[in-house]
Design a protein around this motif. Structure first.
Motif, short mmCIF file in Angstrom:
data_model
loop_
_atom_site.label_atom_id
_atom_site.label_comp_id
_atom_site.label_asym_id
_atom_site.label_seq_id
_atom_site.Cartn_x
_atom_site.Cartn_y
_atom_site.Cartn_z
N THR A 262 42.33 34.49 37.99
CA THR A 262 41.22 35.49 37.67
C THR A 262 41.81 36.84 37.77
O THR A 262 42.95 37.18 38.22
CB THR A 262 40.03 35.30 38.64
OG1 THR A 262 39.08 36.15 38.08
CG2 THR A 262 40.47 35.87 39.93
N VAL A 384 24.06 33.68 36.37
CA VAL A 384 25.41 33.55 36.88
C VAL A 384 26.36 34.39 36.10
O VAL A 384 26.11 34.41 34.75
CB VAL A 384 26.05 32.17 37.12
CG1 VAL A 384 26.16 31.29 35.97
CG2 VAL A 384 27.12 32.38 37.98
N GLY A 385 27.16 35.19 36.78
CA GLY A 385 28.22 35.83 35.95
C GLY A 385 28.26 37.51 35.79
O GLY A 385 29.11 37.99 35.78
N PRO A 387 24.95 41.11 36.24
CA PRO A 387 23.83 41.42 36.47
C PRO A 387 22.76 40.81 35.44
O PRO A 387 23.07 41.02 34.05
CB PRO A 387 23.90 42.81 36.45
CG PRO A 387 24.97 43.16 36.70
CD PRO A 387 26.01 42.06 36.22
N ASP A 409 19.26 33.88 40.67
CA ASP A 409 19.91 35.04 40.19
C ASP A 409 21.16 34.94 41.15
O ASP A 409 21.16 35.39 42.24
CB ASP A 409 19.38 36.17 39.97
CG ASP A 409 20.38 37.47 39.38
OD1 ASP A 409 21.45 36.99 39.43
OD2 ASP A 409 19.99 38.59 39.49
N TRP A 411 24.49 35.63 42.88
CA TRP A 411 25.67 36.67 42.85
C TRP A 411 26.53 36.04 43.86
O TRP A 411 26.45 35.56 44.77
CB TRP A 411 25.28 37.89 43.51
CG TRP A 411 26.65 38.82 43.35
CD1 TRP A 411 27.19 39.43 42.63
CD2 TRP A 411 27.45 38.67 44.84
NE1 TRP A 411 28.57 39.97 43.08
CE2 TRP A 411 28.58 39.50 44.44
CE3 TRP A 411 27.24 38.32 46.03
CZ2 TRP A 411 29.53 39.65 45.26
CZ3 TRP A 411 28.35 38.54 46.83
CH2 TRP A 411 29.76 39.36 46.33
N GLU A 415 36.38 34.35 43.95
CA GLU A 415 36.84 34.30 45.53
C GLU A 415 35.97 33.84 46.38
O GLU A 415 36.33 33.50 47.39
CB GLU A 415 37.30 35.94 45.91
CG GLU A 415 38.37 36.62 44.93
CD GLU A 415 37.91 37.33 43.55
OE1 GLU A 415 36.73 36.93 43.21
OE2 GLU A 415 38.43 38.20 43.02
N ARG A 513 30.87 46.21 38.78
CA ARG A 513 32.15 46.35 39.53
C ARG A 513 32.56 47.63 39.75
O ARG A 513 32.01 48.78 39.02
CB ARG A 513 33.26 45.72 38.49
CG ARG A 513 33.09 44.06 38.30
CD ARG A 513 33.62 43.55 39.33
NE ARG A 513 34.82 43.63 39.88
CZ ARG A 513 35.46 42.50 40.61
NH1 ARG A 513 34.82 41.46 40.99
NH2 ARG A 513 36.87 43.02 40.75
N ASN A 519 33.23 43.08 32.63
CA ASN A 519 32.74 41.77 32.71
C ASN A 519 32.24 41.55 31.00
O ASN A 519 30.99 42.15 31.07
CB ASN A 519 31.58 41.95 33.61
CG ASN A 519 30.86 40.28 33.91
OD1 ASN A 519 30.92 39.52 33.06
ND2 ASN A 519 30.73 40.25 35.20
N ARG A 524 35.71 37.56 33.31
CA ARG A 524 36.05 38.74 33.92
C ARG A 524 37.38 38.86 33.08
O ARG A 524 38.35 38.24 33.36
CB ARG A 524 36.26 38.36 35.43
CG ARG A 524 36.87 39.15 36.40
CD ARG A 524 36.47 38.66 37.62
NE ARG A 524 37.45 38.98 38.56
CZ ARG A 524 37.45 38.75 39.91
NH1 ARG A 524 36.73 37.85 40.26
NH2 ARG A 524 38.24 39.36 40.77
#
Ligand code: WT7
Length: 646
Positions: A262, A384-385, A387, A409, A411, A415, A513, A519, A524
């Motif tokens: 990532t 997902v992924g 906001p 939703d 978050w 990691e 971020r 994003n 990412r």
């Protein structure tokens, strides 16, 4: 800030796996008495040798270590397959839907998935793969991608899945980084009516990374591709004559399960390392609770296995829970904008998990595409992924879900291994755009720039104050980078790199971020990675990349490029540079804007002032903030004057 609130419906309050009262009780226990909470929760996994110790973790520099269920042993593939056979071996495990709806679909029962996984696991062993070896998987969204992952887990090999949208260059670097000498791929993939030349990409990658001794290629589209004598074999050859049983390897809880690359704030992607026991408990638990998943549900996560969402919520979580998993090779807009909803109706999907970028792309095509389908099987929707903007949320809720499906939703991050802050459908009133409340065992805190914990309603940096079982255990091949990246900014805490607001009801709102990560459509990208790619081009002297707002993708990629002396930044070069980045990293990193700049705004000490570049990219130049440290203020005027009209 006022926000709309959608309370838990009576029906949900009565029938949910986790209602509000249960959530409050379990959450409190998970924080105050993690030992008891996890000892119980970990029983969802079949351990070969039961663990005696639950949690042994410290985020402190001098004593940094993260170990969960340490002395237990297990095999995660066996948890995903073998234990389901006795009671529901005939239940569909994968319902595969091809890119082109006129092609045949495929349904694999748990027994078939078990047998195919064992055959392939034996095939891997026959090709010399041993416990601890790294196996690179570069596959389209076909059942064999999941089979390859599970086969690795079965024999204790560490898989590294590379998203099929990455270029040969990116693939080669990742193969090299983890020192993998076997690659599993397909001839081609299908995507939105086009073909993705996977085997050709592997060949190109291996031209520069020659130590790979074996490529196993699945024939999928049937394309005529060259096979390299002695190196390449087909999937069918690999499994020919192999037994449909394969003894699962006994893995220690902290043995590595996989590596997933990532982007971060440096030019080099990180190999995020996840281990076995904690990840198994975490993905299984979150998959069940976040989606209120019940045995027999038809569940569809529309992500790609090349991302953590695919690992945790197409493969390990759902299979550990015996889910019936829809797996889709295609895209939401092919052959038309009704594709997703038609799949929902075709398989009577109960739980749908997708990304805001897909919703925004479909939303702007109009409601007819949705409304001509029924979608009455849907019970829970997931996001997902990135906001989710309230407008997309409302559309998802009212138009897609007919106003009756709670939206999870979720978050989380590569990691974190699994969901960290998310509404549980029967427990939390929803606010569009808020990920609401923490998952069991997650202790979020919001801190100011000095690391002081803020109380009550506030905004700042989101950190997690204590370990959870699904957390990553290291950066592959770079021990120091793990601590430095995540635990050195705020002492004793995991720094998420996300900004966050907490409201008066204790709801969390992720604001995006705080580092140089963009994003793009939920993918990412590191700005430094794109900059490194750009400056590799012979005509580029310097480059700076920032995020720009984008209606569909969420964020777009805005590149400022200074050419070398004597080279004119014209339309041809602009096109060439876009192609160049696609070649260096992959189509997912395609720049949206390339602005040529005679020079970049720098401080007197030579540091590029990205804050100013971001403002210009956002077309918000009325307030550039403090520009007094600029070495040459005229540079900024030039950039503003030459900003392309978008
Ligand atoms: C970053 C992690 C989560 C798996 C897929 C992406 C952003 C993710 C949300 C959400 C707001 C979100 C964060 C995070 N993000 N989910 N529901 N609301 N932001 O994983 O590639 O590791 O990216 O995605 O900024 O840090 P990833």
């Amino acid at each position: 800030m006022e926000s709309k609130v959608y309370p838990v419906s009576d029906e949900w309050a009565q029938d949910a796996l986790i209602d509000a009262e249960t959530y409050a009780r379990k959450y409190r226990q998970s924080i105050e008495d993690p030992d008891t909470f996890w000892r119980e929760e970990a029983q969802r996994i079949d351990w070969i040798k039961p663990f005696t110790k639950v949690k042994d973790t410290s985020f402190d520099k001098d004593d940094f270590h993260i170990r969960w269920f340490e002395d237990g042993t297990l095999n995660l593939a066996a948890n995903c397959l073998d234990r389901h056979l006795a009671d529901h071996g005939d239940r569909p495990a994968i319902i595969w839907e091809p890119d082109d709806p006129s092609h045949d679909n495929r349904i694999l029962t748990y027994r078939q998935l078990y047998e195919e996984t064992c055959r392939f696991a034996n095939g891997l062993k026959a090709n010399g793969v041993k416990k601890g070896d790294r196996v690179t998987i570069y596959m389209p969204m076909v059942p064999e991608a999941a089979i390859a992952m599970l086969a690795c887990a079965r024999i204790g090999a560490v898989h590294s899945v590379i998203f099929a949208g990455f270029s040969p260059e990116a693939l080669g670097n990742r193969i090299e980084d983890c020192d993998s000498d076997i690659v599993i791929t397909a001839d081609e993939g299908h995507r939105g009516g086009r073909k993705v030349p996977l085997k050709a990409n592997v060949d190109e990658a291996l031209d520069h990374h020659a130590h790979v001794s074996r490529v196993i290629m699945l024939r999928h589209t049937g394309a005529d591709v060259p096979m390299k004598e002695g190196r390449d074999i087909t999937w069918d050859e690999a499994v020919a004559d192999q037994s449909t049983d394969c003894e699962p390897e006994e893995m220690a809880a902290e043995d590595p399960l996989f590596i997933l690359y990532t982007s971060g704030s440096t030019g080099k992607p990180k190999g995020v390392l996840h281990t076995t026991g904690g990840y198994a408990v975490w993905t299984s638990m979150t998959h069940e609770y976040s989606f209120d998943h019940r045995p027999g549900d038809v569940y569809w996560c529309a992500a790609d296995i090349g991302w953590i969402t695919g690992h945790s919520y197409i493969v390990y979580g759902p299979f550990a829970n015996g889910a019936t998993n829809v797996m889709f090779e295609g895209t939401p807009n092919y052959p038309d904008f009704s594709r997703f909803w038609q799949i929902v109706d075709k398989y009577r999907v109960n739980i749908l998990y997708t990304a805001p970028t897909a919703l925004r792309a479909l939303m702007r095509e109009g409601n007819e595409w949705v409304e001509k389908t029924s979608r009455d099987s849907l019970r829970v929707l997931g996001s997902v992924g990135e906001p989710i903007n309230p407008e997309a949320w409302e559309w998802y809720y009212h138009i897609v879900g007919n106003g009756k499906c709670p939206i999870a939703d979720t978050w989380w991050q590569t990691e974190t291994g699994g969901h960290m802050i998310t509404p549980l459908p029967g427990a939390h009133a929803l606010k569009p755009g808020s990920a609401t409340k923490p998952m069991f065992g997650v202790k979020p805190e919001i801190v100011d720039t000095d690391g002081n914990r803020l109380e009550g309603p506030c905004e700042g940096a989101l950190v997690i104050a204590d370990s959870w079982p699904g957390q990553m255990r290291g950066v592959y091949g770079d021990e120091e980078r793990f601590f430095l990246t995540y635990f050195s900014t705020f002492k004793g805490r995991y720094f998420t790199s996300d900004g966050c607001r907490r409201d008066e009801d204790g709801y969390y709102w992720i604001t995006g971020r705080m580092d140089d990560v963009i994003n793009v459509s939920g993918h990412r990208m590191g700005t430094a990675e794109i900059e490194s790619a750009l400056v590799l081009h012979e005509k580029v002297a310097e480059a700076a990349v920032v995020a720009m707002p984008h209606d569909v993708k969420g964020q777009g990629i805005y590149c400022y490029v200074t050419t070398i002396a004597g080279v004119e930044g014209d339309e041809d070069l602009r096109k060439e540079l876009i192609k160049w980045v696609r070649h260096e990293i992959g189509p997912i990193a395609s720049p949206d804007v390339v602005q040529f700049a005679p020079s970049l705004p720098k401080t007197r000490s030579g540091k590029i002032m990205r804050r100013i570049l971001r403002k210009i990219a956002e077309n918000d130049t009325s307030n550039l903030g403090d520009t007094s440290t600029l070495a040459d203020p005229e540079v900024v005027d030039n950039l503003i004057a030459n900003r392309p009209d978008l």
